[in-house]
Design a protein around this motif. Sequence first.
Motif, mmCIF file in Angstrom:
data_model
loop_
_atom_site.group_PDB
_atom_site.id
_atom_site.type_symbol
_atom_site.label_atom_id
_atom_site.label_comp_id
_atom_site.label_asym_id
_atom_site.label_seq_id
_atom_site.Cartn_x
_atom_site.Cartn_y
_atom_site.Cartn_z
ATOM 1 N N SER A 129 15.445 -21.683 -20.024
ATOM 2 C CA SER A 129 16.189 -22.989 -20.276
ATOM 3 C C SER A 129 17.004 -23.564 -19.161
ATOM 4 O O SER A 129 17.403 -24.503 -19.372
ATOM 5 C CB SER A 129 16.278 -23.244 -21.810
ATOM 6 O OG SER A 129 17.741 -22.264 -21.947
ATOM 7 N N SER A 132 23.320 -26.682 -25.523
ATOM 8 C CA SER A 132 22.223 -26.086 -25.005
ATOM 9 C C SER A 132 21.400 -25.141 -25.882
ATOM 10 O O SER A 132 20.209 -24.941 -26.075
ATOM 11 C CB SER A 132 22.414 -25.589 -23.881
ATOM 12 O OG SER A 132 23.114 -24.291 -23.663
ATOM 13 N N THR A 159 24.178 -16.655 -22.127
ATOM 14 C CA THR A 159 22.959 -17.404 -21.778
ATOM 15 C C THR A 159 23.009 -17.644 -20.378
ATOM 16 O O THR A 159 22.019 -18.572 -19.977
ATOM 17 C CB THR A 159 23.364 -18.713 -22.791
ATOM 18 O OG1 THR A 159 24.399 -19.642 -22.391
ATOM 19 C CG2 THR A 159 23.235 -18.603 -24.197
ATOM 20 N N HIS A 202 32.206 -24.194 -10.374
ATOM 21 C CA HIS A 202 32.881 -23.339 -9.803
ATOM 22 C C HIS A 202 32.057 -22.731 -8.543
ATOM 23 O O HIS A 202 32.879 -22.600 -7.488
ATOM 24 C CB HIS A 202 32.791 -22.237 -10.860
ATOM 25 C CG HIS A 202 33.542 -20.752 -10.331
ATOM 26 N ND1 HIS A 202 34.874 -20.840 -9.713
ATOM 27 C CD2 HIS A 202 33.049 -19.566 -10.375
ATOM 28 C CE1 HIS A 202 34.838 -19.555 -9.415
ATOM 29 N NE2 HIS A 202 33.981 -18.799 -9.693
ATOM 30 N N GLY A 237 29.750 -18.453 -18.879
ATOM 31 C CA GLY A 237 31.105 -18.040 -18.513
ATOM 32 C C GLY A 237 32.258 -19.033 -19.312
ATOM 33 O O GLY A 237 33.095 -18.359 -19.488
ATOM 34 N N SER A 238 31.758 -20.158 -19.399
ATOM 35 C CA SER A 238 32.945 -20.996 -19.910
ATOM 36 C C SER A 238 33.133 -20.765 -21.275
ATOM 37 O O SER A 238 34.474 -20.818 -21.724
ATOM 38 C CB SER A 238 32.527 -22.478 -19.704
ATOM 39 O OG SER A 238 32.540 -22.759 -18.105
ATOM 40 N N LYS A 251 43.941 -24.990 -13.113
ATOM 41 C CA LYS A 251 43.000 -24.027 -13.675
ATOM 42 C C LYS A 251 43.354 -22.609 -13.262
ATOM 43 O O LYS A 251 43.492 -22.361 -11.935
ATOM 44 C CB LYS A 251 41.518 -24.338 -12.835
ATOM 45 C CG LYS A 251 40.484 -23.479 -13.335
ATOM 46 C CD LYS A 251 39.102 -23.795 -12.505
ATOM 47 C CE LYS A 251 38.044 -22.854 -13.184
ATOM 48 N NZ LYS A 251 36.727 -23.007 -12.569
ATOM 49 N N GLY A 259 27.975 -27.124 -25.126
ATOM 50 C CA GLY A 259 27.706 -28.498 -25.416
ATOM 51 C C GLY A 259 26.368 -28.715 -26.173
ATOM 52 O O GLY A 259 25.984 -29.774 -26.377
ATOM 53 N N HIS A 271 31.271 -12.714 -5.855
ATOM 54 C CA HIS A 271 32.160 -11.640 -6.523
ATOM 55 C C HIS A 271 31.942 -10.426 -5.653
ATOM 56 O O HIS A 271 32.775 -9.588 -5.516
ATOM 57 C CB HIS A 271 31.549 -11.406 -7.941
ATOM 58 C CG HIS A 271 32.029 -12.488 -8.696
ATOM 59 N ND1 HIS A 271 31.108 -12.902 -10.183
ATOM 60 C CD2 HIS A 271 32.994 -13.416 -8.849
ATOM 61 C CE1 HIS A 271 31.843 -14.134 -10.966
ATOM 62 N NE2 HIS A 271 32.884 -14.280 -9.953
ATOM 63 N N HIS A 309 37.864 -17.416 -4.312
ATOM 64 C CA HIS A 309 38.072 -17.906 -5.755
ATOM 65 C C HIS A 309 39.208 -18.641 -6.246
ATOM 66 O O HIS A 309 39.296 -19.611 -6.594
ATOM 67 C CB HIS A 309 38.039 -16.688 -6.983
ATOM 68 C CG HIS A 309 36.803 -16.424 -7.330
ATOM 69 N ND1 HIS A 309 35.679 -15.856 -6.390
ATOM 70 C CD2 HIS A 309 36.054 -16.608 -8.453
ATOM 71 C CE1 HIS A 309 34.404 -15.714 -7.096
ATOM 72 N NE2 HIS A 309 34.727 -15.961 -8.293
ATOM 73 N N ASP A 324 34.893 -17.035 -21.407
ATOM 74 C CA ASP A 324 36.141 -17.278 -21.031
ATOM 75 C C ASP A 324 37.265 -18.193 -22.214
ATOM 76 O O ASP A 324 38.171 -17.665 -22.696
ATOM 77 C CB ASP A 324 36.427 -18.068 -19.607
ATOM 78 C CG ASP A 324 36.132 -17.215 -18.535
ATOM 79 O OD1 ASP A 324 35.597 -16.123 -18.695
ATOM 80 O OD2 ASP A 324 36.371 -17.854 -17.395
HETATM 81 O O1 NZQ Z 1 27.752 -25.946 -22.721
HETATM 82 P P1 NZQ Z 1 26.229 -25.700 -22.828
HETATM 83 O O2 NZQ Z 1 25.349 -26.387 -23.728
HETATM 84 O O3 NZQ Z 1 25.983 -24.296 -23.354
HETATM 85 O O4 NZQ Z 1 25.512 -25.777 -21.402
HETATM 86 C C1 NZQ Z 1 25.825 -25.012 -20.293
HETATM 87 C C2 NZQ Z 1 26.827 -25.569 -19.260
HETATM 88 O O5 NZQ Z 1 26.464 -27.170 -19.228
HETATM 89 C C3 NZQ Z 1 24.765 -24.617 -19.559
HETATM 90 N N1 NZQ Z 1 23.800 -23.365 -19.825
HETATM 91 C C4 NZQ Z 1 24.592 -22.355 -20.397
HETATM 92 N N2 NZQ Z 1 23.472 -21.547 -20.672
HETATM 93 C C5 NZQ Z 1 22.352 -22.212 -20.963
HETATM 94 C C6 NZQ Z 1 22.720 -23.505 -20.360
HETATM 95 N N3 NZQ Z 1 21.846 -24.477 -20.135
HETATM 96 C C7 NZQ Z 1 20.359 -24.279 -20.619
HETATM 97 N N4 NZQ Z 1 20.032 -23.014 -20.996
HETATM 98 C C8 NZQ Z 1 20.860 -22.002 -21.226
HETATM 99 N N5 NZQ Z 1 20.507 -20.718 -21.350
HETATM 100 O O6 NZQ Z 1 25.252 -24.401 -18.141
HETATM 101 C C9 NZQ Z 1 26.404 -25.230 -17.871
HETATM 102 C C10 NZQ Z 1 27.443 -24.359 -17.217
HETATM 103 O O7 NZQ Z 1 27.965 -23.368 -18.013
HETATM 104 P P2 NZQ Z 1 29.216 -22.488 -17.716
HETATM 105 O O8 NZQ Z 1 29.552 -21.426 -18.836
HETATM 106 O O9 NZQ Z 1 30.311 -23.318 -17.106
HETATM 107 O O10 NZQ Z 1 28.790 -21.644 -16.312
HETATM 108 P P3 NZQ Z 1 29.248 -20.418 -15.681
HETATM 109 O O11 NZQ Z 1 28.776 -19.484 -16.401
HETATM 110 O O12 NZQ Z 1 28.844 -20.405 -14.531
HETATM 111 O O13 NZQ Z 1 30.913 -20.271 -16.082
HETATM 112 C C11 NZQ Z 1 31.504 -20.883 -15.048
HETATM 113 C C12 NZQ Z 1 33.141 -20.752 -15.628
HETATM 114 O O14 NZQ Z 1 33.259 -19.477 -15.678
HETATM 115 C C13 NZQ Z 1 34.579 -19.122 -14.710
HETATM 116 C C14 NZQ Z 1 34.542 -20.580 -13.755
HETATM 117 O O15 NZQ Z 1 35.904 -20.568 -13.213
HETATM 118 C C15 NZQ Z 1 34.154 -21.260 -14.681
HETATM 119 O O16 NZQ Z 1 35.162 -21.921 -15.375
HETATM 120 N N6 NZQ Z 1 34.691 -17.952 -14.096
HETATM 121 C C16 NZQ Z 1 34.815 -16.824 -15.049
HETATM 122 C C17 NZQ Z 1 34.981 -15.557 -14.306
HETATM 123 C C18 NZQ Z 1 35.245 -14.260 -15.391
HETATM 124 N N7 NZQ Z 1 35.559 -14.334 -16.472
HETATM 125 O O17 NZQ Z 1 35.300 -13.196 -14.703
HETATM 126 C C19 NZQ Z 1 34.738 -15.272 -13.077
HETATM 127 C C20 NZQ Z 1 33.874 -16.337 -12.202
HETATM 128 O O18 NZQ Z 1 33.963 -16.071 -10.799
HETATM 129 C C21 NZQ Z 1 34.653 -17.718 -12.684
HETATM 130 O O19 NZQ Z 1 35.821 -18.099 -12.158
#
Ligand code: NZQ
Length: 384
Positions: free
Chosen positions: A179, A40, A135, A278, A95-96, A157, A38, A195, A264, A99
């Motif tokens: 940040s 960041s 990040t 999550h 992670g988003s 999901k 988004g 995990h 999970h 993934d």
């Molecule tokens: O979208 P941006 O602008 O980057 O903002 C993100 C988002 O709003 C923000 N963010 C990330 N890095 C930042 C930051 N804001 C400021 N400074 C930074 N350095 O944080 C928010 C959340 O990010 P997201 O990627 O959604 O979080 P997370 O890393 O917790 O990922 C969650 C996703 O990963 C899946 C989850 O189900 C969920 O969809 N998972 C993936 C796994 C895997 N591939 O092994 C295992 C996990 O258990 C999980 O299921």
Amino acid sequence: MLNFSFVNPTQIHFGEQQILEIKHSIPKGAKVLVVYGGGSIRKNGIYEQVVAALSDFTWGEFAGIEPNPSYQTCMRAVELIQTQNYDFILAVGGGSVIDGCKFIAAAALFDGEPWDILAEGAQINNALPIGVVLTLPATGSESNSFSVISNIDTQDKLPFSSELVQPQFAVLDPNVMQSLPKRQLTNGVVDAFVHIMEQYLTYPVDAKVQDRFAEGLLLTLIEEGPKVLKEEASYQTRANVMWSATMALNGLIGAGVPQDWSTHMIGHEITALYGLDHAQTLAIILPRMLAEQQQEKREKLLQYAERVFNLDTTEPDNAISDAISLTEQFFQQLNMLTRFSDHGLGEEVVPQVCAQLERHGMVALGEQQAVTLEKSKRILLASV
Ligand code: NZQ
């Protein structure tokens, strides 16, 4: 110990200024699509570092991968790749984004409807190569082969896994955490903690190395997790949390041991229905999952009580119940809410989540397939 084959091919570049390393890690001549979330990275200086490191490459960008990445958004990136012939994906995010990139990498070369990869488990025979600038330490996605994608039209999901989408390299610079909002730092510590628990807290198979690695990671998160939330958190604290989160799900502690992903799987349904983060879903379910499964997990719960919380286990039932309470208190200490009611949700979640679990065939979860729909129902009800 169970039999296993283990390889983790992701090269890790860990430490300050390591983003520059991507110039050596991406194959020369590659046409790179930088994929992010988004925005960041546009505010915290990461984007500029990536741009500087890509000076020798032809590259373009795709922004807008949302938390809980959607199939719909990912397919827009697939179209861009196919029309502009990108041949390397650089995921810059949490992670988003990672993934999302894994799905995009597979979908771009998939013969057929890519949603089938998630809904039907359709086999992936090819995928574009991926590199990562992490990040947000949380998911371990930067060095594993898993991905979870949401379909906003159908409220699904769903996970998939393929070694073809495992990132070739990942940059882990703890400075990027400065940040992060507190909510995301909390999410990261809780996700990593759960995990570890889902690979450690099953039944004993005399896997001493895996157990002690897991306990070391749990103890590190208990020690450093609360510190990382403070304004004055040090580089070393960030580094320890970041590396713990990667180690929590890079395959090492899960090799040769039974695994339990029931928390999970229930958590994914909660996010799909109500949009909770999550990690928020995990913090609600895990304590009740441990309580419900305490007979099946008795020996490991006692080991956890003794080695992680230093509890006296001469009264085993008390030690188990104290260890479960201390787990929930640890989440709360990180300012994590641990009940549905904390999020304004009530008993209505029970039939709704159970219906989703049934629809997705999640009716015998856990390391012994002992978490039936009836048990999930009790866990959900106890979590209100
Ligand atoms: O979208 P941006 O602008 O980057 O903002 C993100 C988002 O709003 C923000 N963010 C990330 N890095 C930042 C930051 N804001 C400021 N400074 C930074 N350095 O944080 C928010 C959340 O990010 P997201 O990627 O959604 O979080 P997370 O890393 O917790 O990922 C969650 C996703 O990963 C899946 C989850 O189900 C969920 O969809 N998972 C993936 C796994 C895997 N591939 O092994 C295992 C996990 O258990 C999980 O299921």
